[in-house]
Scaffold this active site. Structure first.
Site, mmCIF file in Angstrom:
data_model
loop_
_atom_site.group_PDB
_atom_site.id
_atom_site.type_symbol
_atom_site.label_atom_id
_atom_site.label_comp_id
_atom_site.label_asym_id
_atom_site.label_seq_id
_atom_site.Cartn_x
_atom_site.Cartn_y
_atom_site.Cartn_z
ATOM 1 N N GLY A 385 0.823 -1.204 0.000
ATOM 2 C CA GLY A 385 0.000 0.000 0.000
ATOM 3 C C GLY A 385 0.855 1.251 0.000
ATOM 4 O O GLY A 385 1.953 1.297 -0.578
ATOM 5 N N SER A 386 0.374 2.295 0.667
ATOM 6 C CA SER A 386 0.993 3.619 0.559
ATOM 7 C C SER A 386 2.385 3.711 1.158
ATOM 8 O O SER A 386 3.101 4.690 0.912
ATOM 9 C CB SER A 386 0.087 4.662 1.219
ATOM 10 O OG SER A 386 -1.136 4.763 0.514
ATOM 11 N N VAL A 387 2.813 2.713 1.942
ATOM 12 C CA VAL A 387 4.195 2.707 2.437
ATOM 13 C C VAL A 387 5.165 2.726 1.259
ATOM 14 O O VAL A 387 6.270 3.271 1.358
ATOM 15 C CB VAL A 387 4.419 1.470 3.341
ATOM 16 C CG1 VAL A 387 5.890 1.266 3.617
ATOM 17 C CG2 VAL A 387 3.666 1.632 4.650
ATOM 18 N N ASN A 388 4.729 2.177 0.134
ATOM 19 C CA ASN A 388 5.592 2.127 -1.050
ATOM 20 C C ASN A 388 5.745 3.489 -1.721
ATOM 21 O O ASN A 388 6.565 3.648 -2.634
ATOM 22 C CB ASN A 388 5.017 1.117 -2.053
ATOM 23 C CG ASN A 388 6.014 0.738 -3.122
ATOM 24 O OD1 ASN A 388 7.137 0.347 -2.822
ATOM 25 N ND2 ASN A 388 5.621 0.862 -4.389
ATOM 26 N N LYS A 389 5.000 4.481 -1.295
ATOM 27 C CA LYS A 389 5.091 5.811 -1.912
ATOM 28 C C LYS A 389 6.437 6.478 -1.658
ATOM 29 O O LYS A 389 6.755 7.493 -2.291
ATOM 30 C CB LYS A 389 3.952 6.698 -1.414
ATOM 31 C CG LYS A 389 2.585 6.265 -1.951
ATOM 32 C CD LYS A 389 1.435 7.061 -1.357
ATOM 33 C CE LYS A 389 0.090 6.569 -1.917
ATOM 34 N NZ LYS A 389 -1.067 7.242 -1.296
#
Length: 679
Positions: A385-389
């Protein structure tokens, strides 16, 4: 008268030999073979025959009696001779056959099977005693033991043989013990000496079984085993060293466990079995038929080489606290599983790696099927999820494609690659800064910035962060996760990857990404083995992995400051990030929240209500010491039990405790307030 005399003479010639010189008794004519005289027994038989009354068969016609008698004698002699020859030849043939059999057997013994028989004979005398090597210990970075070995015994028994011997002894004398009573006495003694573990009933069942060999109990103190065997010689004792785990389930997902024969079964106990086990020693000697060692026969002495001690990078205190917090978060959030990893920000060393519901290696592992026997932090990849941003944030700053304060006009949705992507909340066009895009975790804003980076540079950044490849941490069962090769990307792939969908990573990989930003852009692949110590005390340090430059130091520092926005609070909400509960008062904390839909295996599509909840953070942003990664599998509530779906409270607990434990000074500057939304 002259005529009468000749007539008498002619008559007498038919019955006796002609007159002439009489031979003296015993005299023999020259050239005539002397007939053997009759034996006394033969004469007696002949006289007996003469004395018998004549029967019809004995009476021969006149003039033929002598000739018939001689004929019968010749026939009898011939018959007896033929019988003797037959018996003689038969005896010779039997002797010849026996000699051939003996010669054949002698050939096999001395020629054909000689080598094997010599080896068998030697083997009956030769005895080899094995001297077990002591298994090495596993210790943490401070030499606190996680696993070590003590000498122990296993009680053995041969039910069928012992019962037969007891029954035979009972038949010979009534003074011998009753077999069944003897077995009951043994069961009571074993159970009593071992504190009823196992109980007498369980022991008796084994004693009365039809097995040829059974173990009555394992992990028995040598002194206790000796006492039992001395009282009941029917019970044997076999050396089986006991592996001790003083922390119970502490770091069991990392350390692992052994099987009943002392070899590694799970975790490092398995993957490092050759290092820990060492090499058994042995000595060979000859023993006589009386069981006594033959003097001077000792040979082939090989000294046991004990196993080496393995030093881990783990810190037992940190591991204990994190493991407690993980279990508590699972209970409060209702998540299926929870995991957490703590890395040293500078070296990449694993300080803690915890799962919930961890098994206890000091107990029977086979009976802990309801426990977590694996290590999901390295073996179970998930969509982050958004941790990969952080990949898009690093790429856009590294390539100079934006600045933290640039204001972007971010709509509520975006068309990209033939798909429409929305933000998690409905809104119109919002004036988010680049910092605000990541602080607010805007999917649309992230994709707008990723389009500036482009697929090729974005893919290159993914690889630099170590995604799609194993970390080489030194733990068994590690997964590489999945990053689609760029030549297999479809139009929608680049619309999913920047927001953390369409790729997978392990919790350790995810935490390692943030370690690179914490370490001024240099990624140090994580490791968990610090050193090995040989039995002689010599220490061999594990080589430090090669550093990998991901982004420049300036980019890393900029990204760290941008990620402070995630934990920033604002009573009005405009400048507040998605994870304010992760903050620790007095310290600059940086991190990123993440939420990713899980895949429904039934249709290959995403669930609408099943999520991975993640958080990765740096303590502290101004002086990085620790990097913490957290994953919750489909929680019903926040990690602290409050309404919501966030792992930020768990980060707050772990980071705050670490600051207190290490007496880390408060950040001299809490940092200027960050602008997430232009006004």
């Amino acid at each position: 008268m002259s005529r009468a005399a000749p007539r008498r003479a002619s008559q007498s010639q038919s019955t006796r030999p002609a007159r002439g010189l009489r031979r003296p008794p015993g005299a023999q004519e020259v050239g005539q073979r002397k007939r053997p005289g009759k034996t006394q027994k033969a004469r007696q038989a002949q006289e007996a025959t003469k004395s018998r009354p004549a029967t019809r068969s004995d009476v021969a016609p006149a003039g033929r009696s002598t000739r018939a008698r001689r004929t019968r004698q010749v026939v009898d002699v011939g018959t007896r001779g033929a019988s003797f020859v037959f018996r003689h030849r038969t005896g010779n043939a039997v002797i010849l056959v026996l000699m051939l059999v003996a010669a054949t057997q002698l050939f096999f013994l001395q020629v054909s099977h000689a080598a094997g028989l010599r080896a068998q004979a030697a083997g009956q005398l030769k005895v080899t005693d094995v001297q077990p090597a002591a298994r090495g210990s596993i210790v943490d970075r401070n030499n606190d033991r996680l696993a070590f070995t003590i000498e122990a015994r296993a009680l053995t028994f041969q039910p069928k043989r012992i019962r037969r011997q007891l029954e035979e002894a009972r038949k010979k004398t009534s003074a011998a013990p009753d077999p069944q009573q003897r077995l009951r006495d043994i069961a009571q003694e074993v159970a009593g000496k071992l504190n009823n573990k196992p109980d007498a009933a369980a022991v008796l069942k084994k004693l009365q079984s039809d097995e040829t060999f059974v173990y009555l109990a394992r992990a028995v103190d040598p002194a206790v085993a000796s006492a039992i065997c001395a009282k009941y010689p029917e019970v044997g004792a076999e050396r089986q060293d006991l592996r001790q785990y003083p922390g119970g389930s502490l770091a069991a997902n990392v350390v692992g466990g052994i099987d009943w024969d002392g070899h590694g079964l799970l975790g490092l106990e398995d993957s490092l079995d050759a290092v820990l086990a060492g090499t058994d020693g042995s000595v060979t000697y000859d023993r006589g038929s009386d069981g006594v060692v033959i003097p001077g026969s000792y040979r082939n002495r090989h000294k046991a080489v004990h196993g080496s001690t393995v030093v881990l990078t783990l810190d037992n205190d940190i591991q204990f606290y994190v493991q407690q917090q993980v279990q508590q978060a699972k209970n409060l959030s209702g998540a299926h599983n929870v995991s957490a990893v703590v890395l040293d920000a500078k070296t990449g060393e694993v300080l803690a790696m915890a799962n919930d519901n961890t098994f206890d290696p000091s107990q029977d592992i086979g009976r802990q099927g309801d426990k977590q026997l694996g290590n999901p932090a390295v073996s179970s990849p998930f969509e982050p999820g958004s941790v990969n941003k952080i990949v898009a944030a690093s790429a856009v700053i590294e390539h100079g494609l934006s600045s933290p304060d640039e204001v972007l006009q971010v709509p509520g949705s975006i068309q990209m690659g033939g798909v429409t992507v929305h933000d998690a909340w409905e809104h119109g066009v919002m004036p988010y800064t680049t910092t605000g895009v990541f602080g607010k975790s805007s999917n649309v804003g992230t994709l707008m910035l990723s389009q500036r980076v482009g697929p090729e540079r974005y893919y290159d950044m993914l690889r630099k962060f170590g995604l799609g490849q194993r970390t080489g941490v030194g733990l068994p069962g590690e997964s590489a996760g999945l990053v689609p090769p760029i030549d297999q990307w479809s139009g929608s792939t680049f619309a999913n990857l920047p927001i953390g969908q369409g790729l997978s990573m392990t919790l350790l990989q995810m935490t390692g990404m943030y370690q690179a930003i914490a370490n001024d852009g240099v990624r140090v692949p994580p490791r968990i083995i610090k050193a090995t110590v040989a039995p002689d005390g010599s220490r061999t340090e594990e080589p430090r992995p090669d550093d990998i430059r991901v982004v420049s130091a300036q980019t890393a520092q900029t990204v760290r400051q941008m990620l402070r926005a995630v934990v920033q609070r604002d009573p009005m909400g405009y400048q507040q990030g998605t994870g304010p509960t992760a903050g620790v008062p007095g310290y600059q904390m940086a991190g990123k929240t993440g939420t990713a839909q899980q895949i429904n295996p039934g249709c290959g599509c995403y669930f609408d209500d099943v999520y991975w909840i993640t958080f990765a953070g740096i303590a502290t942003a101004d002086n990085p010491r620790y990097v913490i990664g957290i994953m919750l599998d489909n929680p019903a509530r926040n990690s602290d039990g409050a309404p919501g779906h966030s792992a930020a409270p768990l980060f707050h607990n772990i980071a705050g405790w670490l600051m207190q434990r290490e007496n880390v000074p408060l950040s001299p500057d809490p940092g200027p307030p960050l602008v997430l939304q232009a006004t």
